[in-house]
Scaffold this motif. Structure first.
Motif, short mmCIF file in Angstrom:
data_model
loop_
_atom_site.label_atom_id
_atom_site.label_comp_id
_atom_site.label_asym_id
_atom_site.label_seq_id
_atom_site.Cartn_x
_atom_site.Cartn_y
_atom_site.Cartn_z
N VAL A 141 0.83 -1.19 0.00
CA VAL A 141 0.00 0.00 0.00
C VAL A 141 0.87 1.25 0.00
N MET A 142 0.61 2.15 -0.96
CA MET A 142 1.25 3.45 -0.99
C MET A 142 0.19 4.52 -0.79
N LEU A 143 0.43 5.42 0.16
CA LEU A 143 -0.48 6.52 0.43
C LEU A 143 0.16 7.81 -0.05
N GLY B 158 -1.96 12.84 7.23
CA GLY B 158 -2.21 11.69 8.10
C GLY B 158 -1.90 10.36 7.46
N LYS B 159 -1.00 10.35 6.48
CA LYS B 159 -0.67 9.10 5.77
C LYS B 159 0.00 8.11 6.72
N ILE C 84 8.83 8.19 -0.18
CA ILE C 84 9.52 7.30 -1.12
C ILE C 84 9.88 8.02 -2.41
N ASP C 85 9.20 9.12 -2.70
CA ASP C 85 9.54 9.88 -3.91
C ASP C 85 10.85 10.66 -3.76
N THR D 50 4.83 6.15 1.67
CA THR D 50 4.10 7.40 1.58
C THR D 50 4.85 8.32 0.62
N ALA D 51 4.10 9.22 0.00
CA ALA D 51 4.71 10.14 -0.98
C ALA D 51 3.86 11.39 -1.07
#
Length: 411
Positions: free
Chosen positions: A166-168, A175-176, A238-239, A280-281
């Motif tokens: 899962v990537m948020l 709130g990721k 992660i970006d 998260t990104a």
């Protein structure tokens, strides 16, 4: 002609079909079908004469509002929908049958997913989803009893239970990370976080050799540690990660993907059943339009993104955020105070999205401000350490203006 009266339907898709009216030499007709773009409709016009069906002489695409205007005009002009044409149009029956059939099979699939078996172990309900509990331990986050699990989070929680990657994505402070941590807290799973802040190396992430007491030792990074011990790993921002880190992640992105430690003689690390991988990104996919707000973010290709379930996580709505304020700061926070503070936060975030503000406005910042405000009784005094000192003078001036727009100065 098997025709029925022309009606207006709130669902514009119900108005698809052939509309006809008699002429002295034959019939005039309009055909309504779905266009290529979402929420648009194709209108074709023709006139039939005694020799047969006439050719299309008008072919245009309109939006839903224009379609409704056309329907009113056709009603005045005496057009009626040919119910027989609607049923016989190519693909019409399949199109109408799709959603009922989807609901039927989705309900069966949901029942199968939630059917208990002999070895489910202890579970906890989060939202509408039963999540299997972990072994606990020092790395389990602390439960925030005031945390609000909105209904839109149910799909994310279900993906966690199914061991999806899962990537948020979303703005800073949406709130990721806290969503994942609160699911872990309630289900007693330990969490490791790795922030891709530009200083995290592939050695920190995967592992490295070191010398200790004259002996050469291998030290696992956060990824193999989480995989071996069944922890939940959150790769924040992660970006901003280095390509070498993304390359190491790619091998693990499949639900049962394995990690090969090349530096350790190609040792293979298999994932523990409880291992979960999250990212998260800020500026990926649907958030790419805000790339200029997050300098240094890397562009991620679709092949990498396709290995994740990617969810766009927006800030809480003002009503939801007011509920969080009241639950967190009860009994002193009233509905009137909470609604005003939530509206201020919403205006600040809108300014950030317009690039009028260079800093985001997180729920954490709002809670800190509200807590200090209740202690001091003074919004401006509380905003000093909670907001203004954390942003540039220009941002502070703009936020101060937004605050004064919502809160009149004390007499």
């Amino acid at each position: 002609m098997n025709a029925t009266a022309l009606t207006e339907d709130e669902n514009d898709d119900a108005n698809l079909g052939l509309y006809q009216r008699a002429t002295q030499t034959g019939a005039e007709w309009w055909r309504v079908s779905v266009a290529d773009r979402p929420e648009t409709y194709r209108l074709e016009h023709g006139v039939d004469d005694a020799s047969g069906t006439g050719a299309v002489d008008i072919d245009l695409v309109v939006d839903a509002e224009n379609l409704r205007a056309k329907l009113k005009k056709w009603r005045r002009e005496g057009f009626a929908i040919d119910s027989g044409d609607t049923a016989s149009a190519p693909g019409a029956l399949e199109r109408k049958a799709f959603m009922p059939e989807l609901r039927r099979v989705a309900a069966l699939a949901a029942a199968a997913r939630h059917r208990p078996d002999d070895d489910t172990g202890e579970t906890v309900r989060i939202g509408r989803v039963e999540v299997r509990c972990g072994a606990g331990g020092a790395l389990v986050p602390r439960v925030n009893p005031a945390y609000l699990f909105a209904a839109r989070f149910n799909d994310i929680v279900e993906d966690i239970g199914e061991n999806r990657r899962v990537m948020l994505i979303g703005h800073t402070g949406a709130g990721k990370t806290s969503l994942i941590e609160q699911v872990a807290a309630r289900s007693r799973h330990g969490v490791l976080r790795s922030n891709m802040n530009g200083q995290t190396t592939v050695g920190d992430f995967v592992g490295f050799w070191t010398v200790k007491g004259g002996e050469t030792l291998w030290v696992d990074g956060v990824l193999p540690t989480a995989m071996r011990e069944g922890l939940w790993l959150i790769v924040d921002e992660i970006d901003f990660a280095e390509p070498s880190i993304l390359a190491a992640l790619t091998a693990v992105l499949e639900p049962h993907g394995r990690l090969v430690l090349k530096e350790k003689g190609n040792e293979i690390v298999a994932p523990h059943p409880s291992f979960r991988l999250f990212a998260t990104a800020n500026a990926v996919g649907a958030m790419s339009q805000f790339r200029q707000l997050y300098q240094g973010a890397n562009l991620m290709n679709e092949a990498f993104l396709d290995r994740w379930r990617v969810y766009l996580l927006d800030y809480l709505t003002p009503a939801e955020e007011a509920d969080v304020l009241m639950r967190t700061l009860a009994p002193n926070m009233t509905r009137t105070l909470a609604a005003t503070l939530a509206a201020i936060a919403a205006d600040c975030r809108a300014a950030f999205a317009r690039e009028d503000l260079s800093s985001a406005f997180s729920t954490r910042r709002l809670l800190d401000w509200a807590e200090l405000m209740l202690r001091t009784g003074d919004p401006e005094r509380a905003a000093g350490p909670a907001i203004y000192a954390k942003v540039s003078p220009e941002d502070a001036a703009l936020i101060r203006g937004i605050v004064r727009h919502h809160i009149a100065p004390a007499a």
